[in-house]
Each structure stands twice: as structure tokens, then as C-alpha cells.
Design an enzyme around this catalytic site. Structure first.
Site, PDB file in Angstrom:
ATOM      1  N   GLU A   1       0.846  -1.203   0.000  1.00 41.31           N
ATOM      2  CA  GLU A   1       0.000   0.000   0.000  1.00 41.31           C
ATOM      3  C   GLU A   1       0.882   1.255   0.000  1.00 41.31           C
ATOM      4  O   GLU A   1       1.923   1.297   0.667  1.00 41.31           O
ATOM      5  CB  GLU A   1      -0.875  -0.037   1.263  1.00 41.31           C
ATOM      6  CG  GLU A   1      -1.792   1.163   1.429  1.00 41.31           C
ATOM      7  CD  GLU A   1      -2.520   1.148   2.768  1.00 41.31           C
ATOM      8  OE1 GLU A   1      -3.553   1.819   2.867  1.00 41.31           O
ATOM      9  OE2 GLU A   1      -2.048   0.468   3.713  1.00 41.31           O
TER      10      GLU A   1
ATOM     11  N   LYS B   1      -8.730   4.176  -2.352  1.00 42.01           N
ATOM     12  CA  LYS B   1      -9.246   3.648  -1.080  1.00 42.01           C
ATOM     13  C   LYS B   1     -10.539   4.367  -0.703  1.00 42.01           C
ATOM     14  O   LYS B   1     -10.591   5.598  -0.636  1.00 42.01           O
ATOM     15  CB  LYS B   1      -8.189   3.827   0.014  1.00 42.01           C
ATOM     16  CG  LYS B   1      -8.502   3.107   1.323  1.00 42.01           C
ATOM     17  CD  LYS B   1      -7.306   3.193   2.255  1.00 42.01           C
ATOM     18  CE  LYS B   1      -7.495   2.377   3.520  1.00 42.01           C
ATOM     19  NZ  LYS B   1      -6.302   2.419   4.401  1.00 42.01           N
TER      20      LYS B   1
ATOM     21  N   CYS C   1      -5.497  -2.303   2.541  1.00 42.07           N
ATOM     22  CA  CYS C   1      -5.417  -2.330   4.000  1.00 42.07           C
ATOM     23  C   CYS C   1      -6.774  -2.546   4.653  1.00 42.07           C
ATOM     24  O   CYS C   1      -7.406  -3.562   4.465  1.00 42.07           O
ATOM     25  CB  CYS C   1      -4.735  -1.043   4.486  1.00 42.07           C
ATOM     26  SG  CYS C   1      -4.017  -1.148   6.149  1.00 42.07           S
TER      27      CYS C   1
END
Length: 325
Positions: free
Chosen positions: A47, A132, A166
């Protein structure tokens, strides 16, 4: 009779060259070359690998961290852009599907950064740009949330591939949205988190999330996590990172790598997803779509919509054009 892909996957666990964009991209290219040289057709990197994670959000007040936000923005990249072209060229040169996290800046706002996952095909085409959806906890001081337009599964040389960053791997509906689009290979990228609460074991958290998605969806997951380097200016602690490859039974295919830099390799045979689906196919027979329904809005969101076509105003109209309806 059709057969599903069988290939070698690589999960990279490494630290970026912190806040140094070009050096980190060069390191990523080197890692892609190394993994592909060892037979990997899918290479997953951490990430926001380019150029690193904003740890100051956890260790400083918002006022103290603000100059660091400016540094991160300067080191972030635009998508598309020259750094993305370099990564795409590496994927094409080595014939590997590549997933990598970047900090993405946008031309329309100095205050907007995205935590973005790039999916690149083995032919070097940029297949996906996933932002994200919800930055986690202190991350909201840095990143803007993405929209549903990137919540898609891509048809790649290694099979139907979906990605999440994540904490998104904790989001049941986001995971289901990928599974329902036929995902069989999942890429999950993380950062090492030594700044978490004392009772939080990041390695265990990654393993639990990964096992849950694999077992529920009967898919393979390649999970890649960053590590801590001295230039990040934070103290490392044990079990802050885990990378590995997990199978449709929820178990690791090979021993995961904890904390240390390295690359984990494993063979993935997607035919192993078939028989478990007979027992629990949560996007098929093991669900009740007459009772449950998931709606995903995949329209891209923009701060403004501009209409560029105008009518000729009537003779009695005020002195400005009238927009089309």
C-alpha cells in the site's frame, strides 16, 4: 474442457525509499524484475509504496504534521503520469501482472490526495486505478475517500483479479462487491503499523482478514505489506507486518513473511477454487438474493460538472447564454 489459470505469485514485503519518489519507483521496478525473474506472473507490492505512508498522522498533532503533508503532496504522483509509465513498462518488459500502491495527487486541488492501488496488465496496460474508499482513523488527515467507480474486478492473464487497500479488507460489502463480479484472485496491500495501540498485533490482523476473505469467497489472496526503515523516524516493533499467499481454505499456501524485507512465492492453481464453491458459494447458491440485495454505485464523482454546449439565446433574453437542459 476449460481449465483455470495456474501460475506463480509473488508477495513483496519491502520499505519504500521514504518520500523519494524516483528512488522508490526504481526500487519497485527492481523488485518486479526480481520477482518475475523467479517465475512470478503476478507481483503485488505494498500500500502507498510510492513514496510512503504518512506515519506523522499517528505521532504528531495535526498542526505539527501539516508540513509533512506538504512534503507528501510534493512527492506524490499523478495518474496517468511518468512514474506510472515506468511501472507499466516494467510490467510489460517482464510479462507480469503488477499491483502497487501509490499516493495520488490530482490537478484540480492542492488539498486532495488519494490512497490509490494501480493494477497493471502483463502487456503494460493500466487496467485499474482504485482509490481507497474510506481512509482509516488517523489517515483521514491525509487522504480523501474514493468512489465506487474503481470497485471492479479486472480480467487479467492470471484470472479475475480484484484489489483492496489495507483496512478495506475489513469492509464486508466492498469484499462482496468484488466476489460478486467473479473475483478469484484478490490482491490485498498493507502498511506496517508499529504505531497501532499496544494490544494490536498487525501481523495477526492481516492474517485474520486474509483468511476470512479467502474462506468466505473461496479465492486466493496475495497480501503485500511494507516494512519500516530508519529514515521513517519511528520505532519499529515486532509483528508490525505480514506478507504471504493464502488459499481458498483460508490457510497460508506457504509460510508468511513477518516484519523482514523479502518476497514470498507460491504457486496458485485456480482450479482449487471449484470444489469449495460447491459447499459455500456466497455469490451463488449459498445466498438468498430474494432477501438480500447489494447496490453499488459505480458512478465517478467529480467536484464539478461543466456543460460546454450552449443554445443561442432568444432576442428577449438577458445578455448571457442559456445552458442546455
Amino acid at each position: 474442457m476449460s481449465t483455470l489459470p495456474r501460475f506463480t505469485a509473488a508477495a513483496v514485503q519491502a520499505a519504500p525509499v521514504y518520500l523519494d519518489t524516483e528512488a522508490t519507483v526504481a526500487k519497485a521496478v527492481s523488485l518486479i524484475a526480481e520477482a518475475a525473474g523467479n517465475g512470478a506472473s503476478l507481483v503485488v507490492l505494498p500500500e502507498v509504496f510510492v513514496p510512503g505512508y504518512p506515519y506523522w498522522n499517528w505521532t504528531m498533532t495535526p498542526v505539527q504534521g501539516s508540513p509533512w503533508f506538504e512534503r507528501l503532496r510534493q512527492a506524490s504522483i499523478e495518474v496517468p503520469g511518468p512514474q506510472v509509465e515506468t511501472l507499466c513498462a516494467a510490467a510489460r518488459q517482464h510479462g507480469a501482472v503488477v499491483v502497487i500502491g501509490v499516493n495520488e495527487r490530482v490537478p484540480y486541488s492542492l488539498g486532495v490526495l488519494f490512497n490509490t492501488m494501480l493494477t497493471i496488465g502483463a502487456d503494460g496496460r493500466l487496467l485499474g486505478v482504485h482509490r481507497k474508499l474510506v481512509p482509516t482513523w488517523a489517515e483521514k488527515l491525509t487522504w480523501t475517500g474514493g468512489d465506487g467507480s474503481s470497485l471492479k474486478v479486472h480480467q487479467t492473464e492470471v484470472g479475475p483479479l480484484g484489489v483492496l487497500a489495507c483496512g478495506e479488507n475489513t469492509n464486508t460489502l466492498a469484499r462482496f462487491a468484488l466476489l460478486a463480479q467473479g473475483e478469484l484472485v484478490h490482491a490485498a496491500s498493507y502498511i506496517a503499523l508499529p504505531v497501532a495501540p499496544e494490544d494490536y498485533d498487525m501481523a495477526d490482523a492481516i492474517a485474520m482478514r486474509t483468511a476470512a476473505h479467502c474462506f468466505e469467497g473461496k479465492v486466493f489472496t496475495v497480501v503485500s505489506c511494507s516494512t519500516i526503515s530508519p529514515e521513517m523516524g519511528i520505532a519499529d516493533r515486532p509483528r508490525s507486518a505480514l506478507s504471504g499467499i493464502f488459499g481458498p481454505d483460508g490457510r497460508p499456501v506457504v509460510e508468511p513473511l513477518v516484519d523482514d524485507e523479502g518476497i514470498v512465492y507460491a504457486e496458485i492453481d485456480l482450479n482449487r477454487c471449484v470444489q469449495p464453491k460447491q459447499m459455500h458459494d456466497i455469490v451463488g447458491h449459498y445466498n438468498r438474493f430474494d432477501i438480500f440485495r447489494l447496490h453499488v454505485d459505480q458512478r465517478p464523482r467529480a467536484p464539478i460538472t461543466l456543460e460546454e454546449t450552449w443554445t443561442t439565446p432568444p432576442s428577449d433574453a438577458p445578455g448571457y447564454p442559456t445552458p442546455l437542459s
